[in-house]
Write an enzyme that holds these catalytic residues in place. Sequence first.
Site, mmCIF file in Angstrom:
data_model
loop_
_atom_site.group_PDB
_atom_site.id
_atom_site.type_symbol
_atom_site.label_atom_id
_atom_site.label_comp_id
_atom_site.label_asym_id
_atom_site.label_seq_id
_atom_site.Cartn_x
_atom_site.Cartn_y
_atom_site.Cartn_z
ATOM 1 N N LYS A 43 0.839 -1.216 0.000
ATOM 2 C CA LYS A 43 0.000 0.000 0.000
ATOM 3 C C LYS A 43 0.871 1.261 0.000
ATOM 4 O O LYS A 43 0.481 2.278 -0.573
ATOM 5 C CB LYS A 43 -0.945 0.017 1.209
ATOM 6 C CG LYS A 43 -1.937 -1.138 1.251
ATOM 7 C CD LYS A 43 -3.208 -0.839 0.484
ATOM 8 C CE LYS A 43 -4.219 -1.955 0.620
ATOM 9 N NZ LYS A 43 -4.994 -2.250 -0.538
ATOM 10 N N LYS B 96 -3.722 -9.709 -7.223
ATOM 11 C CA LYS B 96 -5.051 -10.107 -6.750
ATOM 12 C C LYS B 96 -6.105 -9.076 -7.170
ATOM 13 O O LYS B 96 -5.772 -7.900 -7.382
ATOM 14 C CB LYS B 96 -5.052 -10.312 -5.245
ATOM 15 C CG LYS B 96 -5.127 -9.057 -4.429
ATOM 16 C CD LYS B 96 -5.448 -9.372 -2.979
ATOM 17 C CE LYS B 96 -5.623 -8.057 -2.230
ATOM 18 N NZ LYS B 96 -6.811 -7.928 -1.478
ATOM 19 N N LYS C 248 -10.454 -3.879 -4.868
ATOM 20 C CA LYS C 248 -11.443 -2.808 -5.078
ATOM 21 C C LYS C 248 -10.826 -1.532 -5.616
ATOM 22 O O LYS C 248 -11.418 -0.815 -6.388
ATOM 23 C CB LYS C 248 -12.076 -2.349 -3.755
ATOM 24 C CG LYS C 248 -12.686 -3.328 -2.903
ATOM 25 C CD LYS C 248 -13.234 -2.587 -1.671
ATOM 26 C CE LYS C 248 -13.426 -3.553 -0.546
ATOM 27 N NZ LYS C 248 -12.275 -3.680 0.330
HETATM 28 N N1 AQP Z 1 -8.801 -11.083 -4.641
HETATM 29 C C1 AQP Z 1 -9.209 -11.656 -3.526
HETATM 30 N N2 AQP Z 1 -9.413 -12.998 -3.474
HETATM 31 C C2 AQP Z 1 -9.847 -13.590 -2.336
HETATM 32 N N3 AQP Z 1 -10.108 -12.910 -1.189
HETATM 33 C C3 AQP Z 1 -9.928 -11.574 -1.201
HETATM 34 N N4 AQP Z 1 -10.102 -10.621 -0.254
HETATM 35 C C4 AQP Z 1 -9.770 -9.421 -0.786
HETATM 36 N N5 AQP Z 1 -9.389 -9.552 -2.059
HETATM 37 C C5 AQP Z 1 -9.480 -10.880 -2.352
HETATM 38 C C6 AQP Z 1 -10.584 -10.880 1.087
HETATM 39 O O1 AQP Z 1 -11.752 -10.090 1.293
HETATM 40 C C7 AQP Z 1 -11.815 -9.694 2.656
HETATM 41 C C8 AQP Z 1 -12.022 -8.217 2.759
HETATM 42 O O2 AQP Z 1 -10.893 -7.534 2.258
HETATM 43 P P1 AQP Z 1 -10.789 -5.989 2.536
HETATM 44 O O3 AQP Z 1 -11.741 -5.257 1.715
HETATM 45 O O4 AQP Z 1 -10.918 -5.702 3.965
HETATM 46 O O5 AQP Z 1 -9.337 -5.597 2.153
HETATM 47 P P2 AQP Z 1 -8.416 -6.027 1.014
HETATM 48 O O6 AQP Z 1 -7.917 -7.400 1.247
HETATM 49 O O7 AQP Z 1 -7.388 -4.969 0.940
HETATM 50 O O8 AQP Z 1 -9.365 -6.039 -0.260
HETATM 51 P P3 AQP Z 1 -9.203 -5.249 -1.566
HETATM 52 O O9 AQP Z 1 -10.312 -5.570 -2.469
HETATM 53 O O10 AQP Z 1 -7.829 -5.445 -2.119
HETATM 54 O O11 AQP Z 1 -9.414 -3.761 -1.118
HETATM 55 P P4 AQP Z 1 -8.519 -2.497 -1.300
HETATM 56 O O12 AQP Z 1 -8.293 -2.350 -2.764
HETATM 57 O O13 AQP Z 1 -9.337 -1.402 -0.734
HETATM 58 O O14 AQP Z 1 -7.258 -2.726 -0.544
HETATM 59 C C9 AQP Z 1 -10.501 -10.161 3.325
HETATM 60 O O15 AQP Z 1 -10.748 -11.349 4.028
HETATM 61 C C10 AQP Z 1 -9.598 -10.386 2.165
HETATM 62 O O16 AQP Z 1 -8.618 -11.357 2.440
#
Ligand code: AQP
Length: 325
Positions: A110, A192, A195
């Site tokens: 990040k 991965k 969002k």
């Molecule tokens: N690509 C993924 N595949 C499987 N699991 C995923 N998770 C996130 N991306 C994937 C799981 O979703 C839950 C919530 O995640 P989060 O929104 O709290 O944070 P994150 O992991 O940082 O998700 P994003 O989509 O990548 O968000 P941003 O872009 O805002 O950082 C967690 O259990 C995560 O493991």
Amino acid sequence: MKIFSGIRPSGNLHLGNYLGAMQQWIKLQNENDCVFCIVDLHAITTPYKPGELKKHILDTTAVYLAAGINPEKSVIFVQSQVKEHSELAWLLETITPMGELKRMTQFKEKSEQHKDYVNAGLLSYPVLMAADILLYKTDSVPVGKDQEQHIEFTRMIAKKFNQKFGDTFKEPASMILKEGAKIMSLTNPKKKMSKSDEPKSCIFLFDTPADITKKIMSAETDSGKEVIYNVTKKRGISNLLTIYSLLTGKTTADLEKEFKGKGYGDFKKSLAEVVVQYLEPFRRKQQEFATRESYLEEILKQGQSRAQIIAQATMQEVKQKMGLI
Ligand code: AQP
């Protein structure tokens, strides 16, 4: 068992969030004490627009309900509405070695992604996450693969606290699925699905059928022709096969047979139909909830009261053990 998990209201939720984390929650809530949080204090560690945060919180609540989280069974609440999360995080910070925080993969990624937004909150993110989990004396945390390191960190902090101040916390386990724990980006299958990435890399749970079809048809695949599962040589097509398999219950081996002799185009067309159909109830329920903001707020208020009872009891115990009055 006591279960805790959460999602950052940092944008629209996508298939990765659903398949990696939420799908497990739905099954777990029938036999366990589940607490599902909307972790807004984590969401503000990366760039965000204050005017959009409330909408993201309510949209995330709507997704929880649309996915099948039952507020009668599970506690659904917003992190910032239970102040014990921040309070415990501060106390845990005082026993956290700085070096542990600096080596966290998410912090490094990040910081790289948002070079002009590297704040102290981003560095101590895992401490707040440990507080979230430990407040509820959690046994297991259902998450995607990317969060495994943070759960290990939580276990380390729990152990350290217990050794220093006496037995207080359980050392929680992560619950990570064999399949679906890391759904990859549609535009770059080495990364991965996230969002905060470009919209065409993600299938959002509320995407329209036209958008879903367009995104899948243009998803990156390798130069070959055969629909074969091979994560090292055919990352893109393997990611699409995983999604197909998880949404239909068919194995990837069965899918390889089904699409033998057909090209990527036919396979993607069929996958688009599967995804559109699977997400249809999400779209329908989203429209329903969009007009029921006060209902969502009421669910969160009830969740807040239920979460507070547990969190306050833990905080009282923690303060007493640490010698605070
Ligand atoms: N690509 C993924 N595949 C499987 N699991 C995923 N998770 C996130 N991306 C994937 C799981 O979703 C839950 C919530 O995640 P989060 O929104 O709290 O944070 P994150 O992991 O940082 O998700 P994003 O989509 O990548 O968000 P941003 O872009 O805002 O950082 C967690 O259990 C995560 O493991």
